[in-house]
Design a protein around this motif. Structure first.
Motif, PDB file in Angstrom:
ATOM      1  N   ALA A 484       0.820  -1.203   0.000  1.00  0.00           N
ATOM      2  CA  ALA A 484       0.000   0.000   0.000  1.00  0.00           C
ATOM      3  C   ALA A 484       0.860   1.261   0.000  1.00  0.00           C
ATOM      4  O   ALA A 484       0.555   2.240  -0.692  1.00  0.00           O
ATOM      5  N   VAL A 485       1.937   1.239   0.778  1.00  0.00           N
ATOM      6  CA  VAL A 485       2.825   2.404   0.842  1.00  0.00           C
ATOM      7  C   VAL A 485       3.490   2.644  -0.506  1.00  0.00           C
ATOM      8  O   VAL A 485       3.600   3.790  -0.969  1.00  0.00           O
ATOM      9  N   ILE A 486       3.941   1.568  -1.155  1.00  0.00           N
ATOM     10  CA  ILE A 486       4.573   1.720  -2.469  1.00  0.00           C
ATOM     11  C   ILE A 486       3.575   2.309  -3.472  1.00  0.00           C
ATOM     12  O   ILE A 486       3.901   3.225  -4.231  1.00  0.00           O
ATOM     13  N   GLY A 487       2.355   1.782  -3.457  1.00  0.00           N
ATOM     14  CA  GLY A 487       1.331   2.307  -4.353  1.00  0.00           C
ATOM     15  C   GLY A 487       0.973   3.744  -4.051  1.00  0.00           C
ATOM     16  O   GLY A 487       0.812   4.573  -4.954  1.00  0.00           O
ATOM     17  N   TRP A 488       0.879   4.072  -2.765  1.00  0.00           N
ATOM     18  CA  TRP A 488       0.511   5.432  -2.347  1.00  0.00           C
ATOM     19  C   TRP A 488       1.613   6.420  -2.724  1.00  0.00           C
ATOM     20  O   TRP A 488       1.341   7.573  -3.039  1.00  0.00           O
ATOM     21  N   THR A 489       2.872   5.956  -2.673  1.00  0.00           N
ATOM     22  CA  THR A 489       3.992   6.830  -3.030  1.00  0.00           C
ATOM     23  C   THR A 489       4.057   7.042  -4.531  1.00  0.00           C
ATOM     24  O   THR A 489       4.337   8.148  -5.007  1.00  0.00           O
TER      25      THR A 489
END
Length: 499
Positions: A484-489
């Motif tokens: 999720a963090v990778i996608g959000w970034t």
């Protein structure tokens, strides 16, 4: 409630308040010196506690601990040099504010954020120590591996230039972290046959080399102009009222940073450097103006200083309830407790509740003491940097950094590594590479390696040992968070490219 009242009365004695005042003051100035960490400050304080009562000794150590973590912000803001590893993220926006002539404003904001973080950590510790300790027990090797991987996703957000340069810096940090004896297998790696390298590269050595030495070389090249810019000369004075408004204007950022600090602090071995970097990253991710981070945005300063001061009391959760030091400085405090016949655990609160709660309350008093001590100490440090000629200030800082580096392990090799990394850091700065991703890779690479190897060794009975990394629910949650963090970034970057 009666125990808490008795503990508060025991701590509010005049001599106890004097111990807190002296401890915070000493810790502040130690934390402001590059290379002198909170662990070293507590170790130096340890002999003085032998002649004290148990509560007095713990109060003194708690005050020094709180002051040291806060003190690292001063040099981080004024000369882009984190006094302690916990202040790495403070340099990102604190120093740009100083270069804009807002040094004292930045110090005021850091002070208030530190006080809030320290008090919040103490309240958490008083109210939620046992359940939080049970949560900390659930973090095994596989969970620590995924925590490190989650932390490594911050590199893309911390890179001020291109993501590729940030990833390159992180890779350099990962390689530096592999130098020396393997922590699990015991094999020698990247030592090139030179025995002194078997001890590896200490985090503090890398921190000083990559942050301090390039700044000193820049000062040497530019002369007085660099110091005038770095110290924010022309700043009119402390802006306590406006700083209060700035800190509390974005309550979501403040609350989120404190919560992040508390959660990470209870994980043994995570450390304040990870805490502040994660909080800073989330502040940037949740901001309406993420592009202003790294250019003097006070939100980044609030996130860093509030989260790393929450860690002081937060890391005491596993120590006081389980006897497991949550951070390296806590090991010194554990030694003092054992010296006085105190055994961590539930019995500590049931049998010696006044002492345990008195120690916790004293850390809250130490946090409040940061306001007068910090502002007065900050003015002193600020004036020293303002008025000291550059031809005296630069060699003085260099000598302090060399002494601080040597004092870590009484090893001249550490000094040579520090200077070598400093020259490399100065060179890569000209190429647009930041020191922050390198340090982050160094910190998290070791944690990831240990967690991975221990997990694989524990799953050797399985057909596919790597599946052990995925079998726990907490590991699966961390994997989902990482994705999720990778996608959000990546999504905001992709959206800005379309715009």
């Amino acid at each position: 409630m009666e125990v808490l009242i008795a503990a508060a009365l025991a701590v509010l004695q005049p001599h106890m308040l004097l111990i807190v005042l002296l401890g915070v003051t000493a810790g502040l100035f130690v934390g402001a010196l590059p290379g002198l960490t909170a662990t070293m400050a507590l170790a130096l304080m340890l002999p003085f506690t032998f002649a004290m009562e148990a509560l007095e000794g713990l109060v003194a150590l708690g005050a020094v601990y709180m002051g040291t973590i806060y003190g690292g912000a001063f040099t981080a803001i004024l000369i882009n040099t984190p006094g302690t590893p916990s202040s790495i993220a403070t340099t990102f926006d604190g120093h740009p504010m100083a270069k804009q002539g807002r040094a004292l404003e930045a110090i005021s904001i850091a002070t208030i954020a530190s006080v809030v973080g320290g008090v919040v950590g103490v309240v958490f510790l008083l109210l939620a120590a046992p359940p939080l300790a049970q949560l900390a027990l659930k973090f095994g090797p596989s969970e620590m591996f995924w925590v490190a991987i989650l932390g490594l996703t911050l590199i893309g957000s911390l890179a001020t230039g291109s993501v590729l340069k940030g990833l390159l810096g992180g890779a350099i940090g990962l390689i530096i972290g592999t130098i020396g004896i393997s922590p699990i297998g015991g094999e020698s790696r990247f030592t090139f046959g030179w025995p002194p390298l078997q001890a590896g590269v200490s985090l503090i050595v890398a921190l000083i080399g990559l942050f301090v030495i390039p700044e000193l070389l820049s000062m040497m090249r530019q002369g007085r102009a660099a110091i005038d810019s770095a110290a924010g000369l022309g700043d009119g004075g402390f802006r306590f009222g406006s700083a209060m408004t700035t800190v509390f204007r974005k309550p979501v950022n403040l609350i989120r940073s404190c919560v992040i600090g508390q959660i990470i602090a209870i994980i043994p071995g995570a450390g304040g450097s990870i805490t502040s970097l994660v909080a800073y990253n989330e502040a940037k991710r949740g901001s309406d103006d993420p592009d202003s981070f790294g250019k003097g945005n006070p939100e980044g300063l609030v996130a860093s200083e509030s989260s790393n001061n929450v860690m002081v009391a937060g890391s005491m959760v596993p120590l006081l309830t389980l006897g497991i030091p949550g951070a390296p400085p806590d090991a010194v405090i554990l030694g003092v407790m054992l010296l006085h016949g105190l055994r961590p655990g539930l019995e500590l609160f049931s049998e010696t509740g006044v002492l345990a709660n008195g120690f916790i309350i004293s850390m809250g008093l130490a946090a409040l003491m940061l306001i007068p001590v910090g502002l007065l100490g900050g003015r002193l440090i600020y004036q020293v940097i303002r008025r000291t000629p550059h031809y005296f200030l630069v060699p003085t800082i260099l000598v302090i950094t060399i002494l601080g580096t040597y004092a870590l392990r009484n090893n001249l090799v550490d000094v040579a590594l520090m200077l070598g990394l400093g020259i490399v850091g100065f060179a890569i700065r000209g190429l647009g590479l930041d020191a922050a991703p390198i340090v982050l890779g160094l910190i998290l690479g070791t944690i990831a390696e240990q967690g991975y190897v221990q997990t694989i060794l524990g799953g050797m009975a399985m057909d596919i040992p790597q599946l052990r990394l995925l079998e726990n629910t907490l590991s699966q949650i961390l994997i989902v968070l990482t994705v999720a963090v990778i996608g959000w970034t990546a999504w905001p970057r992709k959206r800005r490219q379309k715009d």
